[in-house]
Design a protein around this motif. Structure first.
Motif, short mmCIF file in Angstrom:
data_model
loop_
_atom_site.label_atom_id
_atom_site.label_comp_id
_atom_site.label_asym_id
_atom_site.label_seq_id
_atom_site.Cartn_x
_atom_site.Cartn_y
_atom_site.Cartn_z
N TYR A 42 26.25 32.87 31.25
CA TYR A 42 26.74 31.74 30.48
C TYR A 42 26.18 30.45 31.08
N LEU A 43 25.41 29.72 30.29
CA LEU A 43 24.83 28.45 30.70
C LEU A 43 25.65 27.33 30.07
N VAL A 44 26.28 26.52 30.90
CA VAL A 44 27.17 25.46 30.40
C VAL A 44 26.53 24.12 30.72
N ASN A 45 26.14 23.40 29.69
CA ASN A 45 25.49 22.11 29.84
C ASN A 45 26.51 21.02 30.19
N GLY A 46 26.01 19.79 30.35
CA GLY A 46 26.87 18.67 30.71
C GLY A 46 27.24 17.81 29.51
N LEU A 47 27.82 16.67 29.80
CA LEU A 47 28.26 15.76 28.74
C LEU A 47 27.07 15.27 27.92
N ALA A 48 27.30 15.11 26.63
CA ALA A 48 26.29 14.62 25.68
C ALA A 48 25.08 15.54 25.58
N SER A 49 25.24 16.79 26.02
CA SER A 49 24.10 17.72 26.04
C SER A 49 23.71 18.19 24.65
N VAL A 50 24.50 17.84 23.62
CA VAL A 50 24.08 18.16 22.26
C VAL A 50 22.86 17.32 21.86
N MET A 51 22.62 16.24 22.63
CA MET A 51 21.43 15.42 22.38
C MET A 51 20.22 16.12 23.00
N ALA A 74 29.63 17.34 23.53
CA ALA A 74 29.48 15.89 23.61
C ALA A 74 30.42 15.25 24.62
N THR A 75 31.70 15.63 24.62
CA THR A 75 32.71 14.92 25.41
C THR A 75 33.39 15.85 26.41
N PRO A 76 34.04 15.28 27.44
CA PRO A 76 34.79 16.12 28.39
C PRO A 76 35.96 16.84 27.74
N VAL A 77 36.56 16.22 26.72
CA VAL A 77 37.67 16.88 26.01
C VAL A 77 37.16 18.16 25.35
N GLU A 78 36.02 18.06 24.68
CA GLU A 78 35.44 19.25 24.05
C GLU A 78 35.08 20.30 25.10
N GLY A 79 34.54 19.84 26.23
CA GLY A 79 34.15 20.77 27.28
C GLY A 79 35.33 21.55 27.81
N ARG A 80 36.44 20.85 28.10
CA ARG A 80 37.61 21.50 28.69
C ARG A 80 38.45 22.27 27.68
N LEU A 81 38.59 21.73 26.48
CA LEU A 81 39.51 22.32 25.51
C LEU A 81 38.86 23.27 24.52
N ALA A 82 37.54 23.29 24.47
CA ALA A 82 36.85 24.19 23.54
C ALA A 82 35.90 25.13 24.27
N ILE A 83 34.97 24.57 25.05
CA ILE A 83 33.95 25.40 25.69
C ILE A 83 34.55 26.29 26.77
N GLN A 84 35.30 25.69 27.70
CA GLN A 84 35.84 26.48 28.81
C GLN A 84 36.75 27.62 28.34
N PRO A 85 37.70 27.40 27.44
CA PRO A 85 38.53 28.52 26.96
C PRO A 85 37.72 29.58 26.21
N ALA A 86 36.68 29.15 25.49
CA ALA A 86 35.87 30.11 24.74
C ALA A 86 35.12 31.04 25.70
N VAL A 87 34.53 30.46 26.75
CA VAL A 87 33.81 31.29 27.73
C VAL A 87 34.78 32.20 28.46
#
Length: 229
Positions: A42-51, A74-87
Motif C-alpha cells: 500500500y503506497l500512501v501519498n501526502g497532502l494534495a497528492s491528487v495534483m 487532498a486534505t488531512p481530513v480525507e487522509g485520516r477519515l477515508a484513506i486510513q480506514p480503507a487501508v
C-alpha cells in the motif's frame, strides 16, 4: 565397442539432450520480471497528492511495482477519515483470508504519518507488517514490534521535514535503517535510489543457474533480515 564406452556415450547423450531443453539464460542487461509473491503493498501519498505535479513520485513507483495499491488525496481530513480506514479494513480482510500474506506499507509526507499509525493499529490486531517505508513524514507514530523492518528516508534540501522514525519502548526486533538524500521533499518520492531500495525490499528476481531459479534482489543495501517470531 565395450560396455563401458556404450554407457559413457549414453550418459553424455542424455546430458546434452537435457542441456538443449533447459530455458535460455537472460541476455546480459536484459530486464527480469519479478517473481510472484504473496505481497500486499500500500503506497500512501501526502497532502494534495491528487495534483499530478505533487503525487507523481508514488505514481511512478506504483508503475514499477505493479502489484501495489496507490492512494492519493487532498486534505488531512480525507487522509485520516477515508484513506486510513480503507487501508486498515482491506488489510484486516486480507489477513483474515490468508494469515501468510506479506503486508507492506510505504508513505510519504502525511502518508508517513498514516502508515506509522496503521502499524500501531495492526499491532493491536496481532497483524504483522513485513516492510514499512517512511519518506520524510512530519509527525510519526513510534514503530511497534509487529513491523519486521522499516526504512526511514529523509531529504536534506530546505523545505524538507527531517523527522526520524522511532521504535516503541522495548522494541528490539524491528530492523531499522535510515537514508539521507540531497533532494526536495516532493522529489524524494521519485528519487531513483529510494525506488531501488523499496523495490529491492519487496521484489525478488529470478536468476537461472543450470535451469534452477534462485532469488536475488537488485541494489539491496546490506542489512540483516531476521524474521520476527
Amino acid at each position: 565397442m565395450t560396455l563401458r564406452k556404450t554407457r559413457r556415450n549414453s550418459l553424455v547423450g542424455a546430458v546434452l539432450a537435457a542441456l538443449v531443453t533447459l530455458p535460455a539464460a537472460p541476455a546480459l542487461g536484459q530486464s527480469l520480471e519479478p517473481v510472484p509473491q504473496n505481497h500486499k503493498t500500500y503506497l500512501v501519498n501526502g497532502l494534495a497528492s491528487v495534483m499530478p505535479f505533487i503525487g507523481y513520485g508514488f505514481a511512478n513507483l506504483k508503475a514499477k511495482l505493479g502489484h501495489a495499491k496507490h492512494y492519493s488525496y487532498a486534505t488531512p481530513v480525507e487522509g485520516r477519515l477515508a484513506i486510513q480506514p480503507a487501508v486498515l479494513s482491506e488489510i484486516r480482510r486480507e489477513f483474515a483470508r490468508d494469515p501468510s500474506v506479506q503486508i507492506n506499507l510505504v508513505g510519504i509526507s502525511y502518508g508517513g504519518n498514516i502508515v506509522t499509525s496503521l502499524a500501531a493499529q495492526l499491532y493491536k490486531d496481532g497483524i504483522p507488517v513485513n516492510y514499512m517505508g517512511v519518506l520524510d513524514g512530519p509527525v510519526l507514530a513510534a514503530v511497534p514490534p509487529n513491523v519486521h523492518r522499516v526504512d526511514n528516508f529523509i531529504c536534506r534540501i530546505p523545505g524538507c521535514i527531517g523527522s526520524k522514525v522511532r521504535l516503541t519502548r522495548g522494541n528490539n526486533v524491528t530492523l531499522h535503517a535510515e537514508f539521507r538524500y540531497s533532494t526536495t521533499h516532493v522529489g524524494l518520492g521519485d528519487y531513483a535510489k529510494v525506488h531501488n531500495r523499496i523495490i529491492g525490499q519487496l521484489t525478488a528476481f529470478p536468476m537461472l543457474v543450470a535451469g534452477s531459479p534462485i532469488e536475488t534482489v537488485p541494489e539491496l543495501d546490506p542489512i540483516a533480515t531476521a524474521s520476527i517470531q
